[in-house]
Design an enzyme around this catalytic site. Structure first.
Site, PDB file in Angstrom:
ATOM      1  N   HIS A 209       0.836  -1.150  -0.260  1.00 30.22           N
ATOM      2  CA  HIS A 209       0.100  -0.033  -0.057  1.00 30.22           C
ATOM      3  C   HIS A 209       0.902   1.472  -0.045  1.00 30.22           C
ATOM      4  O   HIS A 209       1.961   1.318   0.464  1.00 30.22           O
ATOM      5  CB  HIS A 209      -0.824  -0.159   1.092  1.00 30.22           C
ATOM      6  CG  HIS A 209      -2.074   0.897   1.115  1.00 30.22           C
ATOM      7  ND1 HIS A 209      -1.785   2.449   1.417  1.00 30.22           N
ATOM      8  CD2 HIS A 209      -3.216   0.988   0.728  1.00 30.22           C
ATOM      9  CE1 HIS A 209      -3.058   3.213   1.286  1.00 30.22           C
ATOM     10  NE2 HIS A 209      -3.741   2.174   0.655  1.00 30.22           N
TER      11      HIS A 209
ATOM     12  N   GLU B 142      -3.860   2.098  -7.527  1.00 34.85           N
ATOM     13  CA  GLU B 142      -4.307   3.274  -6.393  1.00 34.85           C
ATOM     14  C   GLU B 142      -3.111   4.442  -6.698  1.00 34.85           C
ATOM     15  O   GLU B 142      -2.119   4.597  -5.965  1.00 34.85           O
ATOM     16  CB  GLU B 142      -4.134   2.869  -5.145  1.00 34.85           C
ATOM     17  CG  GLU B 142      -5.040   1.610  -4.645  1.00 34.85           C
ATOM     18  CD  GLU B 142      -5.380   1.659  -2.991  1.00 34.85           C
ATOM     19  OE1 GLU B 142      -6.531   1.509  -2.740  1.00 34.85           O
ATOM     20  OE2 GLU B 142      -4.261   1.576  -2.298  1.00 34.85           O
TER      21      GLU B 142
ATOM     22  N   SER C 294     -10.487   7.202  -3.150  1.00 33.88           N
ATOM     23  CA  SER C 294     -11.912   7.941  -3.204  1.00 33.88           C
ATOM     24  C   SER C 294     -12.908   7.496  -3.812  1.00 33.88           C
ATOM     25  O   SER C 294     -13.755   8.116  -4.372  1.00 33.88           O
ATOM     26  CB  SER C 294     -11.271   9.448  -3.436  1.00 33.88           C
ATOM     27  OG  SER C 294     -10.547  10.146  -2.971  1.00 33.88           O
TER      28      SER C 294
HETATM   29  O1  LIG Z   1      -5.980   3.607  -0.026  1.00 29.85           O
HETATM   30  C1  LIG Z   1      -7.126   3.377  -0.393  1.00 29.85           C
HETATM   31  C2  LIG Z   1      -7.517   2.057  -0.022  1.00 29.85           C
HETATM   32  O2  LIG Z   1      -6.393   1.218   0.020  1.00 29.85           O
HETATM   33  C3  LIG Z   1      -8.042   4.354  -0.779  1.00 29.85           C
HETATM   34  O3  LIG Z   1      -8.465   5.186   0.393  1.00 29.85           O
HETATM   35  P1  LIG Z   1      -9.646   6.111   0.082  1.00 29.85           P
HETATM   36  O4  LIG Z   1     -10.843   5.310  -0.409  1.00 29.85           O
HETATM   37  O5  LIG Z   1      -9.920   6.571   1.534  1.00 29.85           O
HETATM   38  O6  LIG Z   1      -9.358   7.098  -0.789  1.00 29.85           O
END
Ligand SMILES: O=C(CO)COP(=O)(O)O
Length: 255
Positions: A98, A170, A216
């Site tokens: 992550h 991401e 998001s």
């Molecule tokens: O990092 C995330 C999931 O691993 C995304 O976070 P958000 O949905 O809060 O932007």
């Protein structure tokens, strides 16, 4: 269309949120809301909530994951948790690489690869996160960065083992910022990731691999993102902490 052949997976990443009573309340609220989901549903929770989550989801369609694991089987690594420890508990999934681990805890592509290896060896399904920084997107190197992260993370992973890998794209600039990638941006990068998989493992493997989008994603924008050819699910942060919001995303992914 190959999308229909792939597994859609909606996974919540709770990050460092929820005490045990709070976790219990959220899971109890979530269970009936996602009971008829037409996709795979996973919650990745803090280590302290794993046992609670496993107990409360027994016999349901909700899978349970951790948010990280160490690469060693055991040893002098104060504060760390091994993949074997997770597997022994009954945990099925683990998030690896992550961007918050990469940003704040010195995670590198090489340590991501070591953790992926350990997780697979323990029988866990990996949710492998990749994504570029805003600066890198502006420099026009998104494809290269995400391709490199994917390739290094998968060193030593066989085609058979790839079935236990979910990739989550991401973009770092979209995480927790309320700034979502457009559906076209997500589709484009997810498609590039699939291209990398095709080069490494062949077309059949690329057609079968689940590539999620995260950053998001919420009840309002999920459907548009999830309708894209290369977006096979989502890794959800903030919106996974509210049962109705998470359930709405699960509904949008259901086929
Ligand atoms: O990092 C995330 C999931 O691993 C995304 O976070 P958000 O949905 O809060 O932007």
């Amino acid at each position: 269309m190959n999308k229909a052949l792939r597994k859609a997976v909606i996974a919540g990443n709770w990050k460092m949120n929820k005490t045990r009573p709070e976790a219990k309340a959220l899971i109890e609220e979530l269970k009936p809301l996602v009971a008829d989901a037409g996709c795979d549903v996973v919650i990745c929770v803090p280590y302290t909530n794993l046992e609670t989550a496993l107990e409360l989801t027994k016999g349901t369609n909700i899978g349970v994951g951790a948010e990280n694991c160490h690469w060693a089987k055991s040893g002098a690594f104060t504060g760390e948790i091994s993949a074997d420890m997770l597997a022994e508990m009954g945990v099925q999934y683990v998030v690896i690489g992550h961007s918050e681990r990469r940003q704040y805890f010195g995670e590198t592509d090489v340590t991501v690869n070591k953790r992926v290896r350990a997780a697979l060896d323990a029988g866990l399904t990996v949710i492998l996160c990749v994504g570029e920084l805003l600066e890198q997107r502006e420099q026009g190197v998104t494809e290269e960065i995400v391709g490199m992260q994917t390739k290094i993370a998968l060193q030593g992973v066989s085609e058979k083992e790839l079935k236990k890998i979910i990739i989550a794209y991401e973009p770092v600039w979209a995480i927790g910022t309320g700034k979502t990638a457009t559906a076209d941006q997500a589709d484009e990068v997810n498609g590039c990731i699939r291209g990398v998989i095709a080069k490494l493992y062949g077309k059949a493997a690329a057609d079968a691999v689940t590539v999620q989008y995260g950053g998001s994603m919420n009840a309002g924008n999920a459907e548009e993102l999830l309708n894209k050819e290369h977006v096979d699910g989502g890794l959800i942060g903030g919106a996974s902490l509210k049962a109705p919001d998470f359930a709405a995303i699960v509904k949008a992914a259901s086929r």
